[in-house]
Design a protein around this motif. Structure first.
Motif, PDB file in Angstrom:
ATOM      1  N   ASP A 196       0.105   9.997 -10.032  1.00  0.00           N
ATOM      2  CA  ASP A 196       0.573   8.807 -10.755  1.00  0.00           C
ATOM      3  C   ASP A 196      -0.213   7.568 -10.323  1.00  0.00           C
ATOM      4  O   ASP A 196      -0.568   6.724 -11.156  1.00  0.00           O
ATOM      5  N   GLU A 197      -0.492   7.474  -9.017  1.00  0.00           N
ATOM      6  CA  GLU A 197      -1.263   6.338  -8.514  1.00  0.00           C
ATOM      7  C   GLU A 197      -2.691   6.381  -9.044  1.00  0.00           C
ATOM      8  O   GLU A 197      -3.244   5.347  -9.441  1.00  0.00           O
ATOM      9  N   PHE A 198      -3.280   7.569  -9.038  1.00  0.00           N
ATOM     10  CA  PHE A 198      -4.639   7.718  -9.580  1.00  0.00           C
ATOM     11  C   PHE A 198      -4.669   7.306 -11.049  1.00  0.00           C
ATOM     12  O   PHE A 198      -5.563   6.577 -11.493  1.00  0.00           O
ATOM     13  N   ASN A 199      -3.675   7.751 -11.795  1.00  0.00           N
ATOM     14  CA  ASN A 199      -3.624   7.433 -13.226  1.00  0.00           C
ATOM     15  C   ASN A 199      -3.448   5.939 -13.463  1.00  0.00           C
ATOM     16  O   ASN A 199      -4.075   5.363 -14.363  1.00  0.00           O
ATOM     17  N   LYS A 200      -2.609   5.310 -12.659  1.00  0.00           N
ATOM     18  CA  LYS A 200      -2.364   3.873 -12.808  1.00  0.00           C
ATOM     19  C   LYS A 200      -3.603   3.049 -12.485  1.00  0.00           C
ATOM     20  O   LYS A 200      -3.913   2.068 -13.174  1.00  0.00           O
ATOM     21  N   ILE A 201      -4.347   3.464 -11.455  1.00  0.00           N
ATOM     22  CA  ILE A 201      -5.492   2.670 -10.998  1.00  0.00           C
ATOM     23  C   ILE A 201      -6.774   3.028 -11.750  1.00  0.00           C
ATOM     24  O   ILE A 201      -7.508   2.135 -12.203  1.00  0.00           O
ATOM     25  N   LEU A 204      -6.301   9.277 -15.377  1.00  0.00           N
ATOM     26  CA  LEU A 204      -6.559  10.696 -15.207  1.00  0.00           C
ATOM     27  C   LEU A 204      -7.637  11.219 -16.154  1.00  0.00           C
ATOM     28  O   LEU A 204      -8.207  12.283 -15.913  1.00  0.00           O
ATOM     29  N   ASP A 205      -7.920  10.475 -17.217  1.00  0.00           N
ATOM     30  CA  ASP A 205      -9.011  10.872 -18.112  1.00  0.00           C
ATOM     31  C   ASP A 205     -10.359  10.820 -17.408  1.00  0.00           C
ATOM     32  O   ASP A 205     -11.322  11.468 -17.854  1.00  0.00           O
ATOM     33  N   LYS A 206     -10.445  10.082 -16.301  1.00  0.00           N
ATOM     34  CA  LYS A 206     -11.687   9.994 -15.539  1.00  0.00           C
ATOM     35  C   LYS A 206     -11.819  11.098 -14.494  1.00  0.00           C
ATOM     36  O   LYS A 206     -12.887  11.259 -13.897  1.00  0.00           O
ATOM     37  N   ILE A 243      -3.641  23.718  -7.987  1.00  0.00           N
ATOM     38  CA  ILE A 243      -4.299  24.433  -9.095  1.00  0.00           C
ATOM     39  C   ILE A 243      -3.337  24.704 -10.246  1.00  0.00           C
ATOM     40  O   ILE A 243      -3.778  24.907 -11.389  1.00  0.00           O
ATOM     41  N   ASN A 244      -2.032  24.693  -9.958  1.00  0.00           N
ATOM     42  CA  ASN A 244      -1.038  24.954 -11.000  1.00  0.00           C
ATOM     43  C   ASN A 244      -0.390  23.692 -11.561  1.00  0.00           C
ATOM     44  O   ASN A 244       0.485  23.788 -12.422  1.00  0.00           O
ATOM     45  N   HIS A 245      -0.829  22.538 -11.099  1.00  0.00           N
ATOM     46  CA  HIS A 245      -0.225  21.313 -11.609  1.00  0.00           C
ATOM     47  C   HIS A 245      -0.649  21.101 -13.063  1.00  0.00           C
ATOM     48  O   HIS A 245      -1.842  21.215 -13.390  1.00  0.00           O
ATOM     49  N   PRO A 246       0.279  20.775 -13.957  1.00  0.00           N
ATOM     50  CA  PRO A 246      -0.060  20.625 -15.382  1.00  0.00           C
ATOM     51  C   PRO A 246      -1.153  19.597 -15.660  1.00  0.00           C
ATOM     52  O   PRO A 246      -1.878  19.728 -16.649  1.00  0.00           O
ATOM     53  N   LYS A 247      -1.278  18.601 -14.792  1.00  0.00           N
ATOM     54  CA  LYS A 247      -2.295  17.575 -15.011  1.00  0.00           C
ATOM     55  C   LYS A 247      -3.653  17.945 -14.414  1.00  0.00           C
ATOM     56  O   LYS A 247      -4.634  17.230 -14.634  1.00  0.00           O
ATOM     57  N   LEU A 248      -3.710  19.062 -13.679  1.00  0.00           N
ATOM     58  CA  LEU A 248      -4.943  19.457 -13.000  1.00  0.00           C
ATOM     59  C   LEU A 248      -5.438  20.846 -13.383  1.00  0.00           C
ATOM     60  O   LEU A 248      -6.626  21.144 -13.206  1.00  0.00           O
ATOM     61  N   CYS A 249      -4.565  21.685 -13.885  1.00  0.00           N
ATOM     62  CA  CYS A 249      -4.842  23.123 -13.987  1.00  0.00           C
ATOM     63  C   CYS A 249      -6.027  23.489 -14.869  1.00  0.00           C
ATOM     64  O   CYS A 249      -6.584  24.581 -14.733  1.00  0.00           O
TER      65      CYS A 249
END
Length: 277
Positions: A196-201, A204-206, A243-249
């Motif tokens: 969430d912090e990565f996405n805010k700053i 996640l598209d990056k 590896i199983n996280h929906p935002k990373l998988c």
């Protein structure tokens, strides 16, 4: 399908790396563009590259990632060192066009007591002078552990670099699990919060790739020493959650653990068996 591979040596050629990847059931890999402790690069052999591209097409590799040499420091206090970094990256990105639509990762560098803002300015200036609208390669900034005067120890520093880039679609981020954990991002107990912090700053598209490593050191140690999966302070279960996280998988994962090929094969097998998608 879990997109996973490891770091392979380019010394035997591009086709050889593709074959080694298949031997360990990897469908991607990372390699150094040249001597990681120097600056010399082998002459491009178009036939060797085409043989690798054929392997990638036939085995549905999503992409591969090149890694800049460790000697590249775009924000050094030494002008000749900065010029060296410019020359190496400019040449690497020309060479990468033989392998179109792939990734090129580099460490932002160390400002060597000049200050973070001075260092960031040097990095931005270099990238803006090198990146071309016609290039197909995406250049990735790697998250760092924060030892010494490293730039990239937090998401805010990477964001500042990205904000200064004139061609932002040519840039992204590679998240190194050992580095961010050592930098103080608790991916073991609060993975959602870190993302969430990565996405805010940054957004996640990056986030385009992940270096998948355990850590020899405790949380927030700022030391950067990789460990085999399940043998360090991050632990096997936390890596499996990553590896199983929906935002990373769906991202490509690149192992940089202290292994030879048989060890990488075991880690890849274990992670494939644990993958839920």
């Amino acid at each position: 399908m879990l997109n996973i591979g490891c770091h392979l040596s380019a010394s035997k050629g591009y086709e050889a790396m593709g074959k080694e990847a298949l031997e360990i059931e990897a469908n991607t890999f990372q390699f150094f563009t040249r001597n990681p402790r120097g600056g010399r690069a082998k002459k491009i052999d178009p036939a060797d590259i085409e043989a690798l591209l054929k392997i990638m097409r036939e085995n549905k590799f999503p992409l591969i990632m090149a890694h800049a040499p460790y000697t590249l420091n775009a924000c050094s206090a030494n002008e000749k060192t900065r010029e060296f970094a410019f020359d190496i990256m400019a040449d690497d990105l020309k060479r990468m066009e033989y392998l179109p639509n792939n990734l090129y990762n580099f460490h932002p560098g160390s400002h060597v007591k000049q200050g973070v803002q001075v260092g960031i300015k040097y990095i931005v200036n270099m990238l803006n002078a090198i990146l071309k609208p016609e290039q197909t390669t995406t250049v990735l900034l790697e998250t760092m552990a924060g030892k010494g005067t490293e730039i990239g120890r937090n998401f805010e520093e990477l964001k500042q670099i990205l904000d200064g880039i004139a061609l932002p679609d040519k840039m992204g981020v590679c998240l190194d699990t050992c580095h961010v954990y050592d930098a103080g991002y608790n991916i073991v107990n609060d993975l959602d919060g870190v993302l969430d912090e990565f996405n805010k700053i940054i957004g996640l598209d990056k986030l385009r790739a992940i270096h998948l490593n355990d850590s020899k050191n405790p949380f927030s140690s700022h030391k950067d020493r990789h460990e085999k999966i399940g043998k360090g302070s991050i632990g096997k279960e936390a890596v499996i959650r990553i590896i199983n996280h929906p935002k990373l998988c769906r991202l490509p994962f690149f192992l940089e653990t202290p292994n030879e090929l048989p060890g990488y094969a075991k880690e890849i097998k274990m992670l494939r068996e644990a993958y839920k998608f």
